[in-house]
Design a protein around this motif. Structure first.
Motif: not given
Lengths: 308, 570
Positions: B332-333, B396, B329-330, B487, B391-393
């Protein structure tokens, strides 16, 4: 109204016996994590050994056995049930339970069920048996039947329901008010801690297995004279008891109620007319089991929390 | 042609002596109708159909660890569908296919409804299903004609059925093998070994378990439809719960962890049947009753001796090859605001806010019972917060568990394959079942990637994880979380109970993951490790954030000292 009364009486009596079996299933499960698939067959063993000692292998009528002989037969029948139940636990089930092999104890429990069933079917090979009734219900009311509000209710069913409730109450008191009961509660809450504090866990669990069998067997023996009896009838007690216990996820406090509810559903399906059409005895097992399974599936949906 | 050559080379390189024995036995068995009369051939064919259903059951019991007692019911569903279609003149393949669909659908429903229960509950539920189907067949005449049954005339001869049964059983065994070594099989094995750890790695446990019961039911349904044609009648009395018990016994006797187990178990049961005939004649007992008794006695003997089946499991060979492995995964915060969670009026987390940035390590510390693990579980999606927002994809975030929770029967290589299975594009049920060239190429690429991951984390490849030293098990948990491609890694007490050297190894691994750009949230009690690792520390006390900042800032915070550290310093 008359039909409702009859359903209530017969359903409550049968359901109370299912409920007692369900309490036994719940107790065993909470103590060991094991589902006792041989429960019904052990009940059958108790009933048939009692029958054998009380009346021999010859023809039996409901009034052919006296009270003293019946009590002796009852004691022997329950003793055999208790010994077989505890023996099955120690020899076949516990070794696998201790290793955490679910597949192993499931197989062992089923093997005990089918072994007991086959032995009974070989020795008691008539399609159904009449069980002697030592209590003179025939002398009460109209030949053992009450006519209330247009309904005809067998006096014996009231006795069975009352006796089952009394047994449940006695069992509850035994579990809550005695050292034995408190020790079982400790084992149910934390098996390993119970071992660590020095409780004789194996002996207590074996005893609980035996007692659960005796309790359910006693209820079944009380109910047996109400109708013709065979191994399948006992297996049904085991099955319905298991379903009632499963629906409340083996909670002994609610198992009796679940059993009674199943009994009432079964009596309703057997007797009730809905819109002029009758489901009848053909569906007496299918519909309660299907409804029970649906409830169990719904209950399973809420059990998503996994212990880490 | 190249694909075929590759497949041939692959089969040749992973060939075992037991497969030679199986193929020879299969070939010899094909000639049985030439030796036996028609009646005995029909008996053998019937036994083979049962063995086929047992192979399906072995997949659910062995690979998925589900003690299914409803396999007889799935056979019955196939038989009902088959009997109706065949009686209406449908061809045999159509009846078998429809029986398989019916069995599979029933299996999926039962699996989806009950597979989330603990195994004891699943056994109870499937046992009740077995009784329900038996009662339904006996009391509802539409299903199988009630006590009269449904007559099915015509169709293949007994010898043809025998050959068909042999082929179907062989195909079921190959299907078992293909699925057991596929991503689905690995995920099932992981869920069987340790369900919470499998969930933490993103395994869709309920879905794969339901798929396993469906696959098992499909095989049973096909066997049921074909067996009803062989018998010439759909007889409800044949599908009582004893059928499920017999199939379970066959699997236990033969071994559930190999597709060759059930045929071996069936052979034993067949010999037992001959013994039952003899005992029945001697003791004047009906053979069927003697058979039930002997089966039960044999099973009691087997279980009391601790038997684990005639055919022991064999680990499949896995070979790596270059190719496209899993992605990542890219960066991520992970951000959480105002998180709250209560359990029965006990507040475990209250207004918790924290942020985990890529390329950084955030430590979550606090006394026992301060709510660290609850916060971690909310961030991982294991439990839903009562209030607040995360908040997270999707996909991720991955998490390791507090205790050392590896899958004891899986190798480290298989752990990594389980973790990376979420990225597989060609690892589905159908491609796995047919072992398509693309599925095998992807498999090899993922194996090679897994080998690289294990080298990086310094973990041996081939030993079952349960036999690894604890330090390797800790590293393996971290490696598996990394292999999910997430990530953001949530790491729960990675050094709990570790020696100084072990803690240093884990710390180095965490630093290397940070250097790769991963966002790491570490729950840790070892304050020395926290101080040396963390870029930022969040202190929890009684479910609330007490302090949040750099290690120096937090160490100087008087509230932290008073509430958590007493008079000692970080």
């Amino acid at each position: 109204m008359a039909v409702a009364l009859q359903i209530l009486a017969s359903g409550f009596a049968a359901g109370a016996v299912y409920g007692l079996v369900a309490v036994g299933h719940s107790l065993v499960f909470r103590l060991t994590g094991v589902v006792h698939f041989a429960f019904g067959e052990l009940i059958a063993l108790g009933v048939f050994v009692t029958l054998l000692v009380a009346a021999g292998s010859g023809p039996v009528s409901q009034t052919s056995v006296g009270g003293a002989r019946f009590l002796l037969a009852l004691a022997i029948g329950l003793l055999v049930t208790a010994a077989t139940s505890a023996g099955a636990y120690f020899l076949a089930i516990d070794p696998y339970r201790a290793r955490g092999s679910v597949i192993g104890w499931v197989g062992a429990s089923l093997a005990v069920a089918f072994a007991v069933r086959t032995v009974l079917v070989v020795f008691f090979d008539r399609p159904a048996y009449v069980f002697p009734d030592p209590l003179p219900f025939r002398r009460i009311a109209d030949g053992g039947f009450w006519h209330v509000g247009g309904a005809t209710i067998q006096v014996r069913t009231i006795f069975v329901a009352a006796a089952a409730l009394a047994l449940a109450g006695l069992g509850g008191a035994l579990l809550q008010r005695t050292r034995f009961g408190r020790a079982l509660e400790a084992i149910a809450q934390d098996f390993d801690a119970a071992v660590l504090v020095g409780l004789p866990v194996a002996r207590l669990v074996g005893l609980a297995f035996a007692l659960a069998g005796v309790w359910a067997g006693l209820a079944a023996i009380l109910a047996a004279p109400s109708a013709a009896f065979d191994v399948d009838a006992a297996a049904r007690y085991g099955l319905y008891g298991l379903l009632a216990a499963a629906v409340v996820w083996f909670d002994p406090r609610h198992a009796l109620t679940a059993g009674i509810a199943l009994g009432l559903i079964q009596a309703t399906v057997t007797s009730a007319q809905i819109g002029g059409s009758e489901l009848g005895p053909a569906y007496r097992d299918v519909i309660p089991l299907a409804l029970g399974l649906l409830l169990f599936a719904w209950r399973a949906r809420t059990m998503t929390e996994v212990v880490e | 042609m190249t694909g075929f050559a590759d497949a041939f080379r692959e089969v040749r390189s992973s060939w075992r002596r037991r497969w030679t024995i199986a193929v020879v036995a299969f070939a010899v068995a094909a000639f049985a109708p030439l030796v036996f009369g028609e009646a005995r051939t029909a008996d053998l064919a019937d036994g083979l159909y049962l063995a086929c259903a047992a192979v399906g059951l072995a997949f659910a019991v062995g690979v998925a660890g589900l003690p299914s007692l409803a396999q007889g019911a799935f056979v019955a569903v196939g038989a009902v569908i088959g009997a109706h279609l065949l009686a209406a003149g449908a061809p045999t393949p159509l009846a078998a296919l429809a029986g398989g669909v019916g069995g599979g659908l029933s299996g999926w429903i039962v699996g989806y409804a009950f597979a989330r229960l603990p195994r004891a509950g699943f056994a109870a539920a499937t046992w009740i299903v077995s009784w329900l189907v038996a009662f339904a067949l006996q009391s509802i005449t539409w299903f199988l004609g009630g006590s009269q049954g449904i007559v099915v005339s015509g169709g293949p001869t007994a010898a043809q059925h025998y050959e068909l049964a042999l082929v179907v059983t062989g195909l079921a065994a190959l299907g078992y093998l293909a699925l057991a070594r596929s991503p689905i099989g690995l995920r099932l094995a992981a869920a069987r070994d340790r369900e919470p750890a499998a969930l933490a790695l993103g395994v869709p446990v309920l879905r794969v378990k339901a798929a396993a019961v469906a696959a098992s039911g499909t095989v049973a349904g096909i066997a049921g439809a074909l067996a009803v044609q062989l018998a010439g009648i759909g007889d409800p009395s044949q599908y009582d719960p004893f059928l499920s018990f017999r199939l379970f016994v066959v699997v236990l006797v033969g071994g559930a962890l190999s597709p060759l187990g059930p045929p071996a178990g069936m052979l034993v049961l067949g010999l037992l049947s001959l013994a039952a005939d003899a005992v029945g004649r001697l003791e004047n007992i009906a053979a069927a009753r003697a058979h039930t008794l002997l089966t039960a006695i044999m099973l009691l003997g087997i279980v009391s001796l601790g038997w684990e089946g005639i055919v022991r499991p064999e680990r499949p060979a896995r070979r790596g090859a270059p190719g496209a492995g899993p992605g990542r995964m890219k960066p991520t915060t992970l951000a959480a605001t105002a998180l709250g969670k209560s359990f029965d009026n006990v507040i475990a987390a209250d207004d918790v806010a924290l942020t985990v940035e890529p390329g950084s390590i955030t430590a979550l510390v606090g006394p026992n019972g301060s709510g660290k693990t609850t916060v971690l579980r909310m961030l991982a999606g294991t439990i839903a917060p009562d209030t607040g927002k995360i908040t997270a994809s999707p996909g991720a975030v991955a998490r390791t568990l507090q205790s050392t929770a590896v899958f004891p029967t899986l190798t480290p290589l298989e752990h990594i394959l389980v973790a990376s299975a979420g990225y597989r594009r060609r690892g589905g049920l159908i491609r796995s079942l047919f072992a398509t060239p693309k599925a095998r190429a992807e498999d090899a690429a993922y194996v090679e990637n897994a080998q690289r991951v294990l080298v990086r984390f310094g973990i041996p490849h081939e030993l079952p994880a349960g036999e690894l030293p604890v330090s390797d098990q800790r590293a393996l948990m971290l490696a598996a979380a990394y292999a999910t491609g997430a990530s953001v890694l949530l790491v729960d007490e990675p050094t709990a109970g570790a020696s100084v050297a072990e803690a240093a190894r884990i710390s180095d691994l965490l630093r290397s993951l940070r250097a790769e750009g991963l966002a790491l949230l570490v729950v840790e009690h070892n304050l020395g490790v926290v101080r040396s690792l963390a870029d930022r520390i969040v202190v929890l006390d009684a479910g609330r954030v007490l302090a949040d900042g750099s290690p120096d800032l937090v160490a100087a915070d008087e509230n932290v000292r008073a509430a958590y550290l007493g008079r000692s310093a970080l």
